[in-house]
Motif scaffolding. Sequence first.
Motif, PDB file in Angstrom:
ATOM      1  N   LYS A  96       0.843  -1.183   0.000  1.00 19.47           N
ATOM      2  CA  LYS A  96       0.000   0.000   0.000  1.00 19.47           C
ATOM      3  C   LYS A  96       0.886   1.243   0.000  1.00 19.47           C
ATOM      4  O   LYS A  96       1.976   1.255   0.572  1.00 19.47           O
ATOM      5  CB  LYS A  96      -0.930   0.005   1.211  1.00 19.47           C
ATOM      6  N   LEU A  97       0.395   2.286  -0.655  1.00 23.81           N
ATOM      7  CA  LEU A  97       1.171   3.505  -0.819  1.00 23.81           C
ATOM      8  C   LEU A  97       1.634   4.059   0.527  1.00 23.81           C
ATOM      9  O   LEU A  97       2.790   4.470   0.687  1.00 23.81           O
ATOM     10  CB  LEU A  97       0.341   4.550  -1.572  1.00 23.81           C
ATOM     11  N   LYS A  98       0.754   4.057   1.491  1.00 25.59           N
ATOM     12  CA  LYS A  98       1.088   4.639   2.795  1.00 25.59           C
ATOM     13  C   LYS A  98       2.243   3.900   3.465  1.00 25.59           C
ATOM     14  O   LYS A  98       3.082   4.527   4.136  1.00 25.59           O
ATOM     15  CB  LYS A  98      -0.137   4.638   3.712  1.00 25.59           C
ATOM     16  N   ASP A  99       2.311   2.580   3.293  1.00 27.97           N
ATOM     17  CA  ASP A  99       3.384   1.805   3.906  1.00 27.97           C
ATOM     18  C   ASP A  99       4.705   1.993   3.169  1.00 27.97           C
ATOM     19  O   ASP A  99       5.764   2.119   3.798  1.00 27.97           O
ATOM     20  CB  ASP A  99       3.003   0.322   3.935  1.00 27.97           C
ATOM     21  N   LEU A 100       4.641   2.008   1.850  1.00 32.32           N
ATOM     22  CA  LEU A 100       5.860   2.246   1.070  1.00 32.32           C
ATOM     23  C   LEU A 100       6.461   3.610   1.399  1.00 32.32           C
ATOM     24  O   LEU A 100       7.668   3.736   1.638  1.00 32.32           O
ATOM     25  CB  LEU A 100       5.544   2.168  -0.429  1.00 32.32           C
ATOM     26  N   HIS A 101       5.606   4.627   1.403  1.00 26.92           N
ATOM     27  CA  HIS A 101       6.085   5.989   1.654  1.00 26.92           C
ATOM     28  C   HIS A 101       6.678   6.106   3.048  1.00 26.92           C
ATOM     29  O   HIS A 101       7.749   6.717   3.239  1.00 26.92           O
ATOM     30  CB  HIS A 101       4.942   6.985   1.477  1.00 26.92           C
ATOM     31  N   ARG A 102       6.027   5.511   4.027  1.00 29.42           N
ATOM     32  CA  ARG A 102       6.511   5.595   5.416  1.00 29.42           C
ATOM     33  C   ARG A 102       7.854   4.890   5.574  1.00 29.42           C
ATOM     34  O   ARG A 102       8.768   5.416   6.224  1.00 29.42           O
ATOM     35  CB  ARG A 102       5.468   4.965   6.354  1.00 29.42           C
ATOM     36  N   LEU A 103       7.995   3.721   4.972  1.00 31.53           N
ATOM     37  CA  LEU A 103       9.200   2.917   5.171  1.00 31.53           C
ATOM     38  C   LEU A 103      10.403   3.446   4.381  1.00 31.53           C
ATOM     39  O   LEU A 103      11.546   3.268   4.799  1.00 31.53           O
ATOM     40  CB  LEU A 103       8.919   1.463   4.790  1.00 31.53           C
ATOM     41  N   PHE A 104      10.146   4.082   3.244  1.00 34.00           N
ATOM     42  CA  PHE A 104      11.240   4.588   2.418  1.00 34.00           C
ATOM     43  C   PHE A 104      11.490   6.078   2.607  1.00 34.00           C
ATOM     44  O   PHE A 104      12.421   6.629   2.020  1.00 34.00           O
ATOM     45  CB  PHE A 104      10.930   4.324   0.934  1.00 34.00           C
ATOM     46  N   ASP A 105      10.684   6.749   3.411  1.00 35.47           N
ATOM     47  CA  ASP A 105      10.753   8.206   3.496  1.00 35.47           C
ATOM     48  C   ASP A 105      12.117   8.706   3.987  1.00 35.47           C
ATOM     49  O   ASP A 105      12.549   9.793   3.611  1.00 35.47           O
ATOM     50  CB  ASP A 105       9.648   8.728   4.412  1.00 35.47           C
ATOM     51  N   SER A 106      12.792   7.926   4.809  1.00 34.11           N
ATOM     52  CA  SER A 106      14.105   8.355   5.303  1.00 34.11           C
ATOM     53  C   SER A 106      15.129   8.441   4.174  1.00 34.11           C
ATOM     54  O   SER A 106      16.163   9.109   4.316  1.00 34.11           O
ATOM     55  CB  SER A 106      14.609   7.384   6.379  1.00 34.11           C
ATOM     56  N   SER A 107      14.841   7.774   3.060  1.00 34.46           N
ATOM     57  CA  SER A 107      15.730   7.816   1.894  1.00 34.46           C
ATOM     58  C   SER A 107      15.059   8.520   0.718  1.00 34.46           C
ATOM     59  O   SER A 107      15.351   8.209  -0.446  1.00 34.46           O
ATOM     60  CB  SER A 107      16.134   6.393   1.494  1.00 34.46           C
ATOM     61  N   ALA A 108      14.167   9.464   1.015  1.00 29.28           N
ATOM     62  CA  ALA A 108      13.420  10.160  -0.033  1.00 29.28           C
ATOM     63  C   ALA A 108      14.325  10.888  -1.009  1.00 29.28           C
ATOM     64  O   ALA A 108      13.982  11.081  -2.177  1.00 29.28           O
ATOM     65  CB  ALA A 108      12.427  11.143   0.590  1.00 29.28           C
ATOM     66  N   ALA A 109      15.523  11.294  -0.542  1.00 33.89           N
ATOM     67  CA  ALA A 109      16.454  12.002  -1.416  1.00 33.89           C
ATOM     68  C   ALA A 109      16.884  11.142  -2.611  1.00 33.89           C
ATOM     69  O   ALA A 109      17.344  11.669  -3.629  1.00 33.89           O
ATOM     70  CB  ALA A 109      17.685  12.440  -0.626  1.00 33.89           C
ATOM     71  N   HIS A 110      16.702   9.841  -2.499  1.00 38.17           N
ATOM     72  CA  HIS A 110      17.080   8.915  -3.569  1.00 38.17           C
ATOM     73  C   HIS A 110      15.877   8.518  -4.421  1.00 38.17           C
ATOM     74  O   HIS A 110      15.846   7.430  -4.993  1.00 38.17           O
ATOM     75  CB  HIS A 110      17.732   7.665  -2.976  1.00 38.17           C
ATOM     76  N   PHE A 111      14.899   9.396  -4.515  1.00 41.03           N
ATOM     77  CA  PHE A 111      13.678   9.055  -5.255  1.00 41.03           C
ATOM     78  C   PHE A 111      13.961   8.719  -6.710  1.00 41.03           C
ATOM     79  O   PHE A 111      13.277   7.884  -7.314  1.00 41.03           O
ATOM     80  CB  PHE A 111      12.652  10.192  -5.149  1.00 41.03           C
ATOM     81  N   LEU A 112      14.989   9.349  -7.310  1.00 39.64           N
ATOM     82  CA  LEU A 112      15.328   9.049  -8.698  1.00 39.64           C
ATOM     83  C   LEU A 112      15.833   7.625  -8.851  1.00 39.64           C
ATOM     84  O   LEU A 112      15.459   6.919  -9.791  1.00 39.64           O
ATOM     85  CB  LEU A 112      16.386  10.038  -9.205  1.00 39.64           C
ATOM     86  N   THR A 113      16.659   7.197  -7.910  1.00 36.06           N
ATOM     87  CA  THR A 113      17.175   5.825  -7.936  1.00 36.06           C
ATOM     88  C   THR A 113      16.043   4.820  -7.767  1.00 36.06           C
ATOM     89  O   THR A 113      15.970   3.814  -8.484  1.00 36.06           O
ATOM     90  CB  THR A 113      18.210   5.624  -6.812  1.00 36.06           C
ATOM     91  N   ILE A 114      15.143   5.112  -6.830  1.00 37.52           N
ATOM     92  CA  ILE A 114      14.012   4.214  -6.587  1.00 37.52           C
ATOM     93  C   ILE A 114      13.117   4.132  -7.816  1.00 37.52           C
ATOM     94  O   ILE A 114      12.718   3.053  -8.245  1.00 37.52           O
ATOM     95  CB  ILE A 114      13.215   4.692  -5.352  1.00 37.52           C
ATOM     96  N   GLY A 115      12.803   5.276  -8.380  1.00 36.18           N
ATOM     97  CA  GLY A 115      11.939   5.292  -9.558  1.00 36.18           C
ATOM     98  C   GLY A 115      12.552   4.563 -10.731  1.00 36.18           C
ATOM     99  O   GLY A 115      11.870   3.798 -11.431  1.00 36.18           O
ATOM    100  N   THR A 116      13.847   4.768 -10.960  1.00 33.02           N
ATOM    101  CA  THR A 116      14.525   4.092 -12.063  1.00 33.02           C
ATOM    102  C   THR A 116      14.539   2.589 -11.845  1.00 33.02           C
ATOM    103  O   THR A 116      14.305   1.808 -12.781  1.00 33.02           O
ATOM    104  CB  THR A 116      15.975   4.611 -12.194  1.00 33.02           C
ATOM    105  N   ALA A 117      14.801   2.176 -10.617  1.00 31.91           N
ATOM    106  CA  ALA A 117      14.836   0.741 -10.299  1.00 31.91           C
ATOM    107  C   ALA A 117      13.468   0.095 -10.499  1.00 31.91           C
ATOM    108  O   ALA A 117      13.381  -1.079 -10.876  1.00 31.91           O
ATOM    109  CB  ALA A 117      15.309   0.540  -8.869  1.00 31.91           C
ATOM    110  N   LEU A 118      12.410   0.861 -10.261  1.00 31.21           N
ATOM    111  CA  LEU A 118      11.047   0.335 -10.416  1.00 31.21           C
ATOM    112  C   LEU A 118      10.495   0.574 -11.821  1.00 31.21           C
ATOM    113  O   LEU A 118       9.332   0.281 -12.083  1.00 31.21           O
ATOM    114  CB  LEU A 118      10.122   0.981  -9.386  1.00 31.21           C
TER     115      LEU A 118
END
Length: 235
Positions: free
Chosen positions: A134-156
């Motif tokens: 669920k979006l809320k769980d993903l956002h909460r668990l990864f939020d500490s690494s939000a600065a790497h959103f480009l890496t996460i998006g590319t990987a997904l």
Amino acid sequence: MSLKITFKRKEDTLHLINRYTHIEVYFTGPTQYFPLVRKLLTTAIDNSSDAMHLKHNYINAFACPTKKNSCYCVVRSSEDGNIVNCTVCSVSATITSDHWYWFESGPVESNNGTQIKQVNHQSSDKNILDKEPKLKDLHRLFDSSAAHFLTIGTALDVEVDDLSHSEKSTSDKLRAVFKRWIDSNEGVTWRNALQVCEDYPKKFGKVKAGVDKFLESDRALKEYLKSIFLSFHPL
């Protein structure tokens, strides 16, 4: 208490949680084994009750999806099959098909509750790693690494080019990445979310530890796995 159960050389986990008024049961294996697990549990309870000269007075039930905190959907056997009645709702709630894998059956409406008839289901692996996050769980668990959103998006495999120049905060950009991933409906599972962490261990090592801890928690089991309730009543 958690137990390891092996079917056909594949190890899965059975979780038993004592809620004092009832026992919650969760099984991470394929749905085809749900009825067998339920049978093993109820047989063990029956045998223990006989040994202690107690009545077989437990019931099988689900948490009611309409009034989760105050109502249960109780499953009872009858000559015509199994009948489901809510303990509070005047009309039995509509229960998602996943619940019925525990009983190898599907619901049919009747006058005095929801009656179960035998239907064929395709077996599918209900391991929590294969559930859609669920979006809320993903956002909460990864939020500490939000600065790497480009890496996460590319990987997904999510489009992120427009986010690079956005005035949104990094946290909001991360949320947008996960929202696009979920909307894509392409391989949206906890397994693939964890794969991102494993592919970039230096960036997401702590995130992976947090996700692993969450997926083993009671909160995650309730959120992503279906359960049966063995509810005990005073003699």
